[in-house]
Design a protein around this motif. Sequence first.
Motif, PDB file in Angstrom:
ATOM      1  N   PHE A   1       0.847  -1.192   0.000  1.00  0.00           N
ATOM      2  CA  PHE A   1       0.000   0.000   0.000  1.00  0.00           C
ATOM      3  C   PHE A   1       0.886   1.246   0.000  1.00  0.00           C
ATOM      4  N   ALA A   2       1.899   1.248   0.869  1.00  0.00           N
ATOM      5  CA  ALA A   2       2.806   2.391   0.943  1.00  0.00           C
ATOM      6  C   ALA A   2       3.585   2.559  -0.359  1.00  0.00           C
ATOM      7  N   ARG A   3       3.984   1.451  -0.967  1.00  0.00           N
ATOM      8  CA  ARG A   3       4.729   1.498  -2.220  1.00  0.00           C
ATOM      9  C   ARG A   3       3.877   2.111  -3.340  1.00  0.00           C
ATOM     10  N   ILE A   4       2.620   1.728  -3.399  1.00  0.00           N
ATOM     11  CA  ILE A   4       1.716   2.281  -4.410  1.00  0.00           C
ATOM     12  C   ILE A   4       1.586   3.786  -4.227  1.00  0.00           C
ATOM     13  N   GLU A   5       1.512   4.232  -2.972  1.00  0.00           N
ATOM     14  CA  GLU A   5       1.418   5.669  -2.694  1.00  0.00           C
ATOM     15  C   GLU A   5       2.664   6.406  -3.156  1.00  0.00           C
ATOM     16  N   ARG A   6       3.831   5.928  -2.715  1.00  0.00           N
ATOM     17  CA  ARG A   6       5.076   6.639  -2.986  1.00  0.00           C
ATOM     18  C   ARG A   6       5.436   6.625  -4.461  1.00  0.00           C
TER      19      ARG A   6
ATOM     20  N   VAL B   1      -3.645  -3.035 -12.486  1.00  0.00           N
ATOM     21  CA  VAL B   1      -5.002  -3.489 -12.782  1.00  0.00           C
ATOM     22  C   VAL B   1      -4.981  -4.882 -13.401  1.00  0.00           C
ATOM     23  N   ALA B   2      -4.046  -5.122 -14.325  1.00  0.00           N
ATOM     24  CA  ALA B   2      -3.938  -6.447 -14.950  1.00  0.00           C
ATOM     25  C   ALA B   2      -3.617  -7.505 -13.902  1.00  0.00           C
ATOM     26  N   ALA B   3      -2.737  -7.172 -12.960  1.00  0.00           N
ATOM     27  CA  ALA B   3      -2.388  -8.125 -11.903  1.00  0.00           C
ATOM     28  C   ALA B   3      -3.590  -8.427 -11.031  1.00  0.00           C
ATOM     29  N   ILE B   4      -4.359  -7.399 -10.689  1.00  0.00           N
ATOM     30  CA  ILE B   4      -5.533  -7.586  -9.829  1.00  0.00           C
ATOM     31  C   ILE B   4      -6.584  -8.431 -10.539  1.00  0.00           C
TER      32      ILE B   4
ATOM     33  N   GLY C   1       1.010   3.678 -17.237  1.00  0.00           N
ATOM     34  CA  GLY C   1       1.689   2.399 -17.420  1.00  0.00           C
ATOM     35  C   GLY C   1       1.675   1.557 -16.169  1.00  0.00           C
ATOM     36  N   LYS C   2       2.028   2.164 -15.027  1.00  0.00           N
ATOM     37  CA  LYS C   2       2.045   1.440 -13.762  1.00  0.00           C
ATOM     38  C   LYS C   2       0.636   1.014 -13.356  1.00  0.00           C
ATOM     39  N   LEU C   3      -0.326   1.917 -13.582  1.00  0.00           N
ATOM     40  CA  LEU C   3      -1.695   1.605 -13.203  1.00  0.00           C
ATOM     41  C   LEU C   3      -2.245   0.444 -14.016  1.00  0.00           C
TER      42      LEU C   3
END
Length: 425
Positions: free
Chosen positions: A300-305, A319-322, A313-315
């Motif tokens: 969670f912290a990593r996604i924030e930072r 999303v694909a992983a989820i 691209g990251k999103l």
Amino acid sequence: MTQEQAADQWDPIGRHRTSRRRRGLAPVRMAVRIVAAGVSLSLLVGAGYLRHTYDSLDRGLHRVAVGGLGQAPAPATGARLQHIDGAAQNLLVIGDDDRSGLTPRQIATLHVGAADATTSTDTLMVVHVPANGAKATLISIPRDSYVAIPGFRNDKINAAYIDGYTYGTAGYPVTASSSVAQRQAAGLTLLVRVVKNLTGLTIDHYVLVNFLGFYNIAVAIRGVTVDLCHAVDDSPARNRAQGLGGVGSGFVESAGVHHLTPTESLEFVRQRHNLFDGHGHELNDIGREARQRYFLAAAFARIERAGTLLNPGKLNALVAAIKSTLTIDSGLSLDSLAHQLLDLTGGNIVGQTIPTQGSRTFPSPVGDALVVDPVQVQDRISRWLNPPAPSTPSSSTPAGSSAAPGGATRTPAGGVAAAAHGCVN
């Protein structure tokens, strides 16, 4: 006003003009306006993109309807649990051990054994999200907790899903022709009932994470950062030397802060051997559960930072992983949950494990299991979710702290602290 002054204020078609005395600021103002317009456009485009991505995720998730969600259980006789109602939510997070679909290379790289299809639920957590979304509490339930399974014998709690999946449960029959989704619905319905009876909590929704879920998410966010209280070695070679056989997650690392690769992240959350508390007691599954809670807080912290939610691209990768990872109930509103989590940060995720009364050997086929008392469990959960007013903190070193170089202390985060606020065993 002179003609010259009037000319400074208005152009021939009546538009306001800048005074000559302030004309030097015009390029700066123009630049600010251009930047503001660009930012506004970016926000509009970004908001549209985020909405499109969210809708894509919402449509792409695998949903299975189950029974018993949102219905409060009867508290155990003698329990004084104060139920948390209103807009708060309790989510049951389930990690299954399905290895089907893995390639031989993935099996070797991830140290996960045979690529068989299983229905073992090795991870069980209830995530309590309060109405204001200010702090989430992750309550781990050890997989070996000995509980009553309605319609079946008393067994370890991780047998509940398997029993329902294989044989069905009330309202959710299973036959030889039942689909995987129908079997999942039966298994999840029975598991939800068992968890409710043990914890006394209303379970509003569930999230089922497949075996590679941790790994897929770690790949999407490019690993997580962890702080290890002690050096660890969970290699098969070391475990064989200790007489444990060729088991082990393969995780080997020194004490201190490390940024783990996706493979190391999976090894980190799978380790259950050679984990000890500050008194030399082996933690086993309780230690692994603490690591899984730690991983979620760190992710969670990593996604924030990393600004993942603002980077297309990251999103997309996340999303694909989820999508490939999660099964959720038909009534879970991602939009509603997102609003509750709006103010939640990695530092506001608190982890706990239900109290147990030691291990005991039960008749075959159960074997060794952890004794749990629903009354004790529900009373403890009530205190966690309805804490008394905080007292003045003591200046002494917290129990369980480990000394760090230079005389500082490092408090293990496994049971009560967020990942950002301590090390993990």
